[in-house]
Scaffold this motif. Structure first.
Motif, PDB file in Angstrom:
ATOM      1  N   ALA A 295       0.862  -1.179   0.000  1.00  0.00           N
ATOM      2  CA  ALA A 295       0.000   0.000   0.000  1.00  0.00           C
ATOM      3  C   ALA A 295       0.899   1.229   0.000  1.00  0.00           C
ATOM      4  CB  ALA A 295      -0.929   0.008   1.210  1.00  0.00           C
ATOM      5  N   GLN A 296       0.681   2.115  -0.930  1.00  0.00           N
ATOM      6  CA  GLN A 296       1.486   3.328  -1.006  1.00  0.00           C
ATOM      7  C   GLN A 296       1.089   4.281   0.116  1.00  0.00           C
ATOM      8  OE1 GLN A 296       1.449   5.020  -4.919  1.00  0.00           O
ATOM      9  NE2 GLN A 296       3.309   6.216  -4.586  1.00  0.00           N
ATOM     10  N   PHE A 297       2.106   4.881   0.723  1.00  0.00           N
ATOM     11  CA  PHE A 297       1.831   5.848   1.790  1.00  0.00           C
ATOM     12  C   PHE A 297       2.903   6.920   1.770  1.00  0.00           C
ATOM     13  CE2 PHE A 297       5.271   3.961   3.766  1.00  0.00           C
ATOM     14  CZ  PHE A 297       5.342   3.990   5.155  1.00  0.00           C
ATOM     15  N   GLY A 298       2.865   7.832   2.740  1.00  0.00           N
ATOM     16  CA  GLY A 298       3.699   9.015   2.640  1.00  0.00           C
ATOM     17  C   GLY A 298       4.939   9.048   3.476  1.00  0.00           C
ATOM     18  N   TRP A 299       5.220   7.984   4.239  1.00  0.00           N
ATOM     19  CA  TRP A 299       6.449   7.983   5.040  1.00  0.00           C
ATOM     20  C   TRP A 299       7.638   7.718   4.139  1.00  0.00           C
ATOM     21  CZ3 TRP A 299       8.261   9.685   9.348  1.00  0.00           C
ATOM     22  CH2 TRP A 299       9.491   9.215   9.805  1.00  0.00           C
ATOM     23  N   GLY A 300       8.790   8.275   4.477  1.00  0.00           N
ATOM     24  CA  GLY A 300       9.956   8.173   3.607  1.00  0.00           C
ATOM     25  C   GLY A 300      10.663   6.851   3.671  1.00  0.00           C
ATOM     26  N   GLY A 301       9.997   5.769   3.357  1.00  0.00           N
ATOM     27  CA  GLY A 301      10.638   4.463   3.370  1.00  0.00           C
ATOM     28  C   GLY A 301       9.630   3.372   3.161  1.00  0.00           C
ATOM     29  N   GLY A 302       9.598   2.418   4.069  1.00  0.00           N
ATOM     30  CA  GLY A 302       8.663   1.317   3.983  1.00  0.00           C
ATOM     31  C   GLY A 302       8.422   0.741   5.363  1.00  0.00           C
ATOM     32  N   MET A 303       7.381  -0.047   5.479  1.00  0.00           N
ATOM     33  CA  MET A 303       7.085  -0.682   6.765  1.00  0.00           C
ATOM     34  C   MET A 303       6.390  -2.001   6.495  1.00  0.00           C
ATOM     35  SD  MET A 303       7.165  -0.685  10.008  1.00  0.00           S
ATOM     36  CE  MET A 303       6.499  -1.963  11.050  1.00  0.00           C
ATOM     37  N   GLU A 304       6.972  -3.093   6.997  1.00  0.00           N
ATOM     38  CA  GLU A 304       6.476  -4.422   6.663  1.00  0.00           C
ATOM     39  C   GLU A 304       5.308  -4.851   7.521  1.00  0.00           C
ATOM     40  OE1 GLU A 304       9.588  -4.978   9.788  1.00  0.00           O
ATOM     41  OE2 GLU A 304       9.049  -3.602   8.209  1.00  0.00           O
ATOM     42  N   HIS A 305       4.236  -4.124   7.467  1.00  0.00           N
ATOM     43  CA  HIS A 305       3.030  -4.589   8.141  1.00  0.00           C
ATOM     44  C   HIS A 305       2.669  -5.972   7.595  1.00  0.00           C
ATOM     45  CE1 HIS A 305       2.353  -0.055   8.458  1.00  0.00           C
ATOM     46  NE2 HIS A 305       2.648  -0.475   9.675  1.00  0.00           N
ATOM     47  N   THR A 306       2.263  -6.846   8.463  1.00  0.00           N
ATOM     48  CA  THR A 306       2.018  -8.227   8.064  1.00  0.00           C
ATOM     49  C   THR A 306       0.997  -8.307   6.938  1.00  0.00           C
ATOM     50  OG1 THR A 306       2.409  -8.821  10.376  1.00  0.00           O
ATOM     51  CG2 THR A 306       1.507 -10.530   8.947  1.00  0.00           C
TER      52      THR A 306
END
Length: 639
Positions: A295-306
């Motif tokens: 899911a695209q979002f606005g934080w400068g990176g990524g986050m591996e939500h399950t």
């Protein structure tokens, strides 16, 4: 994922990843630590330790154009000790309107310490379960972590969450404990009909439209910690793919800003290929009964939500890193901050394996060279942290140590064990029922690798995981009789915490006729002389050409000294307190070994190249080695 209660994240890496590895890893680490300058209290809330959560039903009402949330959270829990109240982590900025157990209204208080304290109608005995319903609303706080964000993209509103490390409480009442995964969750998101909602797991049924609102239901049936639960809502365009192979196929669902859909879709086409690689190397995608996606979002990176990594960009290496966390970080989560390398080092190495398998050996070597340069840019630093270090987000998310050194230690372990044992150990670790969908510590991983190796790895883990620094090798090479070469290995250490880095050393030798051979020096001590078989005269040598080792400024030189039989004969280690080994060219045949004390008396005789001298007195002893090429005289010290 981000990590902060074990979050692992991954950030973007470009297609020229191997050329910009250091900068990319630093960017990933910086995005994951999120609040780089702060010291975090990693103490769990002691007021939440008397119960275990087994289920959450999370019902949210929101509008992507307004920063506001209304929620109803139904929580089933089991008492660990007798309870008269239950405490949830809950932001001061949010307001509880009611709490119920069934049809009964319960008394509650919200203190100034981000807690919601609920009085139970009767004491709940240890082992008993109960369910409470909390209704609340408010504007989630902006406290430096921004766990709940309302913003815009292309003039369209969006809400997304990123709860790392302790942000879940900012938008719902929860237990932010690293070591209490929730068995399953159901998430219901009510929003205006023109928007698409995202959360963990799958949609068991189509969204329900009521007037101008739409309610989307997600079910996630695997254990999950609070920080990995996430929601997002905006005017997403959806790009669907398929991952896995029969009978373990699953949907890949990607939620993309419409304005970037055409440019991002080709990048997303790498996703099934990377999933297939990881499934081949390790095991079936851990959440294959549900989905994977982004899911695209606005934080400068990524986050591996399950099951759904939140991403700012979609280059291949960012996709690979975040996806790697689904195995290492989401399925098995590091049990303490000290063990963060089990998340970040592993996800980094999985992205490195994509380079190896998709781009070839040269790109993989370039990638590893960049990591080694970063690791050795500072003389100290361990992967495993001290208690004090584990309170510092800058140290937890050190790109040099948690990411690059963690990844290169896995590469060294792979080289030491060999591919077959290494990957089997990784598979066994992932399949361990005591760890799967739960938590692991470094000794848990070590035990699985020792099982496949068949030997202790304590020395390896002490040197490379628990202690600091790296070696610099100075190696002298020489042609040594017919079909052999001799290497004398010396080493210095960058940090005094390690007395000697024991590690097999890869060396490549070349002959005048274009011959090439790779040999391994099984080095365990300083000054060790190692003779290896080489089927040609060596004209040049290379140290670790494929970059398997963490080492700096190491040299290997080929000498031109004339070979003599006396030089070829060596006894080691010297001094020794147990076994004495005899080293000689392969064209010699050993006939007898005689050991004399300093009085000239024979104290031991043998006919093998390994002699037990533990029973001898301490001091200098002399050895006559009788061979097919004559008798050679050596001496050694018995400790």
């Amino acid at each position: 994922m981000k990590n902060t209660y074990l979050l692992l994240l991954c950030l973007s890496i470009s297609v020229v990843f191997s050329q910009n590895k250091t900068a990319s890893t630093k960017a990933i680490a910086e995005s994951e630590l999120k609040s780089a300058a702060q010291l975090l209290s990693v103490e769990v809330n002691p007021n939440t330790q008397n119960y275990d959560i087994t289920y959450h039903k999370l019902e949210f009402t929101l509008n992507p154009t307004v920063k506001f949330i209304t929620g109803k959270i139904t929580t089933t829990f089991t008492a660990v000790t007798t309870m008269t109240t239950i405490t949830f982590d809950f932001a001061n900025a949010l307001t509880t309107s009611s709490v119920k157990m069934g049809a009964t209204n319960l008394a509650f208080t919200e203190n100034t310490n981000n807690e919601l304290i609920i009085t139970l109608p009767a004491p709940l005995a240890a082992g008993s379960s109960a369910t409470v319903e909390v209704n609340y609303s408010g504007v989630p706080p902006s406290n430096g972590f921004d766990a709940f964000v309302q913003t815009t993209h292309n003039n369209t509103g969006i809400i997304w969450t990123l709860s790392e490390p302790f942000g879940a409480r900012d938008w719902w009442p929860c237990k932010q404990d690293l070591n209490d995964k929730i068995d399953s969750i159901d998430v219901y998101i009510k929003a205006p009909t023109q928007y698409i909602s995202v959360s963990n797991g799958i949609e068991p049924e189509p969204p329900v439209i009521t007037g101008t609102t739409k309610t989307t239901h997600f079910h996630h049936g695997y254990p999950i910690p609070a920080y990995l639960i996430a929601i997002a809502c905006t005017n997403y365009a959806v790009y669907e793919q398929t991952g896995g192979t029969f009978p373990n196929e699953y949907p890949i669902i990607n939620y993309i800003y419409p304005e970037y859909y055409d440019s991002i879709q080709p990048q997303l086409d790498e996703t099934p290929n990377i999933l297939a690689l990881y499934e081949t190397l390790f095991e079936v995608y851990p959440f294959h009964n549900e989905k994977y996606g982004h899911a695209q979002f606005g934080w400068g990176g990524g986050m591996e939500h399950t099951t759904v990594s939140f991403m700012v960009g979609f280059d291949r290496q960012l996709i690979a890193h975040e996806m790697g966390h689904q195995w290492f970080g989401d399925k098995i989560t590091c049990g303490t901050w000290k063990d963060i390398w089990l998340n970040e080092g592993f996800a980094t190495y999985l992205a490195d394996l994509v380079i190896e398998n998709f781009d070839g050996v040269d790109s993989f070597v370039s990638d590893k060279s960049a990591m080694i340069s970063d690791i050795t840019s500072v003389p100290n630093g361990a992967i495993y942290m001290t208690d004090a270090e584990a309170t510092n987000v800058n140290r937890i998310f050190s790109s040099r140590l948690s990411y690059d050194k963690g990844a290169m230690v896995l590469e060294m372990l792979r080289f030491k064990l060999g591919d077959t044992a290494f990957f089997q150990g990784m598979k066994n670790y992932l399949a361990d029922p005591a760890l799967a969908y739960g938590y692991a510590l470094t000794p848990n991983f070590q035990a699985h690798m020792e099982e496949v190796y068949g030997q202790s790895l304590t020395e390896f883990f002490n040197d490379w995981v628990y202690h600091q620094g790296y070696p610099t090798y100075t190696i002298a090479a020489q042609n040594w009789g017919a079909g052999q070469a001799k290497f004398v290995v010396n080493q210095t250490q960058s940090d005094a915490s390690v007395s000697y880095f024991e590690m097999p050393i890869p060396v490549r030798v070349h002959g005048a006729g274009g011959q090439v051979a790779d040999v391994v020096l099984n080095n365990t001590l300083n000054g060790e002389e190692i003779i290896v078989d080489v089927p040609f005269v060596v004209t040049s040598v290379e140290f670790d050409p494929e970059r398997h080792l963490i080492a700096k400024n190491s040299t290997i030189t080929l000498g031109n000294d004339a070979f003599t039989l006396d030089q070829a004969m060596a006894v080691y280690p010297n001094p020794t307190n147990d076994y004495l080994h005899i080293q000689m060219p392969s064209n010699m045949v050993l006939e007898r070994v005689s050991v004399y004390n300093n009085l000239g008396q024979v104290v031991l005789e043998n006919t093998t190249t390994s002699i037990n001298v533990s029973a001898l007195s301490t001091g200098v002893h002399y050895v006559d080695v009788q061979t097919s090429e004559g008798v050679f005289h050596k001496k050694f010290i018995k400790k």
